[in-house]
Design a protein around this motif. Structure first.
Motif, PDB file in Angstrom:
ATOM      1  N   GLN A 222      -2.109 -20.060 -42.143  1.00 18.52           N
ATOM      2  CA  GLN A 222      -3.020 -20.935 -42.880  1.00 18.52           C
ATOM      3  C   GLN A 222      -3.271 -22.265 -42.179  1.00 18.52           C
ATOM      4  O   GLN A 222      -4.173 -22.994 -42.557  1.00 18.52           O
ATOM      5  N   HIS A 223      -2.466 -22.576 -41.172  1.00 18.03           N
ATOM      6  CA  HIS A 223      -2.601 -23.871 -40.504  1.00 18.03           C
ATOM      7  C   HIS A 223      -2.112 -23.736 -39.066  1.00 18.03           C
ATOM      8  O   HIS A 223      -1.024 -23.220 -38.825  1.00 18.03           O
ATOM      9  N   VAL A 224      -2.942 -24.161 -38.132  1.00 18.68           N
ATOM     10  CA  VAL A 224      -2.515 -24.272 -36.744  1.00 18.68           C
ATOM     11  C   VAL A 224      -2.315 -25.760 -36.493  1.00 18.68           C
ATOM     12  O   VAL A 224      -3.234 -26.558 -36.672  1.00 18.68           O
ATOM     13  N   PHE A 225      -1.108 -26.124 -36.148  1.00 16.97           N
ATOM     14  CA  PHE A 225      -0.783 -27.525 -35.939  1.00 16.97           C
ATOM     15  C   PHE A 225      -1.476 -28.054 -34.691  1.00 16.97           C
ATOM     16  O   PHE A 225      -1.535 -27.366 -33.665  1.00 16.97           O
ATOM     17  N   SER A 226      -1.973 -29.267 -34.791  1.00 13.85           N
ATOM     18  CA  SER A 226      -2.641 -29.896 -33.655  1.00 13.85           C
ATOM     19  C   SER A 226      -1.618 -30.282 -32.596  1.00 13.85           C
ATOM     20  O   SER A 226      -0.412 -30.362 -32.866  1.00 13.85           O
ATOM     21  N   LYS A 227      -2.117 -30.557 -31.411  1.00 14.85           N
ATOM     22  CA  LYS A 227      -1.240 -31.003 -30.328  1.00 14.85           C
ATOM     23  C   LYS A 227      -0.498 -32.272 -30.741  1.00 14.85           C
ATOM     24  O   LYS A 227       0.699 -32.411 -30.494  1.00 14.85           O
ATOM     25  N   LYS A 228      -1.204 -33.192 -31.412  1.00 15.18           N
ATOM     26  CA  LYS A 228      -0.581 -34.433 -31.869  1.00 15.18           C
ATOM     27  C   LYS A 228       0.523 -34.144 -32.889  1.00 15.18           C
ATOM     28  O   LYS A 228       1.614 -34.717 -32.802  1.00 15.18           O
ATOM     29  N   GLN A 229       0.266 -33.249 -33.841  1.00 19.29           N
ATOM     30  CA  GLN A 229       1.288 -32.897 -34.831  1.00 19.29           C
ATOM     31  C   GLN A 229       2.497 -32.253 -34.155  1.00 19.29           C
ATOM     32  O   GLN A 229       3.632 -32.570 -34.493  1.00 19.29           O
ATOM     33  N   VAL A 230       2.247 -31.353 -33.219  1.00 14.19           N
ATOM     34  CA  VAL A 230       3.353 -30.688 -32.519  1.00 14.19           C
ATOM     35  C   VAL A 230       4.187 -31.719 -31.773  1.00 14.19           C
ATOM     36  O   VAL A 230       5.419 -31.694 -31.838  1.00 14.19           O
ATOM     37  N   ASN A 231       3.533 -32.643 -31.086  1.00 12.20           N
ATOM     38  CA  ASN A 231       4.274 -33.673 -30.349  1.00 12.20           C
ATOM     39  C   ASN A 231       5.127 -34.530 -31.280  1.00 12.20           C
ATOM     40  O   ASN A 231       6.283 -34.820 -30.979  1.00 12.20           O
TER      41      ASN A 231
END
Length: 162
Positions: free
Chosen positions: A142-151
């Motif tokens: 339901q959600h693919v985490f953004s690069k910023k969120q992953v970092n």
């Protein structure tokens, strides 16, 4: 999605093992553990690995999350009501599932189901979505985490390490 090469699959297994070795035995820490997993894969040069979230069901029982879109993700909330895992090529990798299933806090349906599928010394769950379905597990992305969120999550996960 293309199948993983042998080298990619080996990296997926190795990175998962490394996360399990260093992350404390905290059941339900799927977001932090999966962020660490994705971060490690990225460090190894596998930039296509993604942190995803959503619902995990066993049969018709939703164990984590909801069948509708999960509530907005709060980046520091270990009690987020959804589930998180890694998507890499044609595989999903769930580094917290077995650890949570064997904990005292495990939902009964998860504990019962996973103890039939994995022993505690088989802590990584890696499968294609189809194979997971054949084992009674449904991962609803339901959600693919953004690069910023992953970092941000990766840096937060590092604070849990000894």
């Amino acid at each position: 999605m293309p199948p993983l090469t042998d080298a990619e699959f080996n990296a997926l297994e190795t990175a998962g093992s490394q996360v399990l070795l260093v992350f404390p035995e905290i059941p339900g820490a799927c977001v932090m553990m999966s962020a660490l997993y994705v971060g490690r894969l990225h460090d190894l040069g596998h930039r296509s690995a993604r942190l995803v979230g959503g619902a995990l069901s066993i049969g018709s029982h939703v164990v984590f999350g909801r069948t509708a879109t999960a509530a907005p993700f709060t980046q520091t909330d270990l009690d987020w009501d959804g589930h998180a895992w890694v998507r890499f090529g044609d595989r999903l990798a769930d580094v917290s599932l077995v650890r949570t299933a064997y904990s005292a806090e495990a939902p009964a349906v998860l504990a019962t189901h996973m103890t039939r599928l994995r022993r505690p010394d088989q802590p990584r769950y890696i499968a294609t979505p189809e194979a997971a379905g054949e084992e009674g597990l449904t991962y609803a992305e339901q959600h693919v985490f953004s690069k910023k969120q992953v970092n941000q999550l990766y840096l937060s996960a590092l604070t849990f390490l000894p």
